[in-house]
Scaffold this motif. Structure first.
Motif, PDB file in Angstrom:
ATOM      1  N   UNK A  41      33.047 -39.007  13.793  1.00 26.86           N
ATOM      2  CA  UNK A  41      33.112 -39.773  12.544  1.00 26.86           C
ATOM      3  C   UNK A  41      32.405 -39.058  11.393  1.00 26.86           C
ATOM      4  N   UNK A  42      31.807 -37.900  11.674  1.00 24.85           N
ATOM      5  CA  UNK A  42      31.093 -37.160  10.643  1.00 24.85           C
ATOM      6  C   UNK A  42      29.759 -37.775  10.262  1.00 24.85           C
ATOM      7  N   UNK A  43      29.173 -38.558  11.166  1.00 25.72           N
ATOM      8  CA  UNK A  43      27.899 -39.224  10.880  1.00 25.72           C
ATOM      9  C   UNK A  43      26.723 -38.649  11.665  1.00 25.72           C
ATOM     10  N   UNK A  44      26.972 -37.618  12.461  1.00 24.06           N
ATOM     11  CA  UNK A  44      25.899 -37.103  13.316  1.00 24.06           C
ATOM     12  C   UNK A  44      24.740 -36.500  12.533  1.00 24.06           C
ATOM     13  N   UNK A  45      24.944 -36.177  11.245  1.00 22.47           N
ATOM     14  CA  UNK A  45      23.846 -35.685  10.436  1.00 22.47           C
ATOM     15  C   UNK A  45      23.078 -36.812   9.741  1.00 22.47           C
TER      16      UNK A  45
END
Length: 173
Positions: A41-45
């Motif tokens: 989801x592109x939220x790991x950062x």
């Protein structure tokens, strides 16, 4: 069903802890799945994840071999996990502590001054909200398959809630 998230301690970031009894079956399975889904989801950062147990029996050990095999068969990487125990520092480091059953939830809420930051993991389950994740430890392989299905389904809804919380300005500081 909409379950609201507690406010983030750090604007634009969120920290989730997954809690079970020994940190070798349910919470590490949820940890691995959630981390992979957050990456997709592109939220790991922006969202950090860790898991722990309320007990100390397995500290330092890898997850249960059946839990690891179930995850591996489903395409997840179960190799990095080492069991940890919940301690007082977790209450300051994490925005949300998600417990796998009511006993863990009760233990966590009794140990913190912010009990609203603790809730059942399956509060986010779109099929059976508020139910417990059964402990598969003393059962057969099918129990681990059932837990993975619950975890995947619930994690999908949790990632959606985190996405909304972080991207639509619903976080409060």
């Amino acid at each position: 069903m909409t379950t609201s998230l507690p406010p983030a301690r750090t604007p634009g970031q969120y920290a989730v802890a997954l809690v079970c009894l020994g940190n070798i079956c349910r919470s590490p399975m949820a940890d691995v799945v959630l981390q992979q889904r957050l990456g997709a989801a592109g939220l790991d950062d922006r969202v950090s994840v860790a898991s722990c147990g309320t007990g100390d029996w397995h500290v330092g050990n890898p997850m249960d071999r059946r839990a690891a095999a179930t995850l591996t068969t489903a395409g997840y990487d179960a190799t990095r996990h080492r069991a940890q125990q919940l301690d007082a520092s977790w209450f300051d480091r994490f925005d949300l502590l998600l417990e796998m059953d009511r006993s863990n939830l009760s233990d966590v809420r009794a140990s913190t001054t912010e009990p609203d930051r603790a809730m059942l993991f399956r509060s986010f389950d779109p099929v059976d909200p508020g139910s417990e994740v059964p402990d598969p430890y003393y059962g057969g392989d099918n129990g681990f398959q059932e837990v993975l299905a619950m975890v995947e389904r619930t994690t999908g809804a949790l990632v959606a809630a985190l996405t909304q919380h972080l991207t639509q300005g619903t976080e409060r500081t």
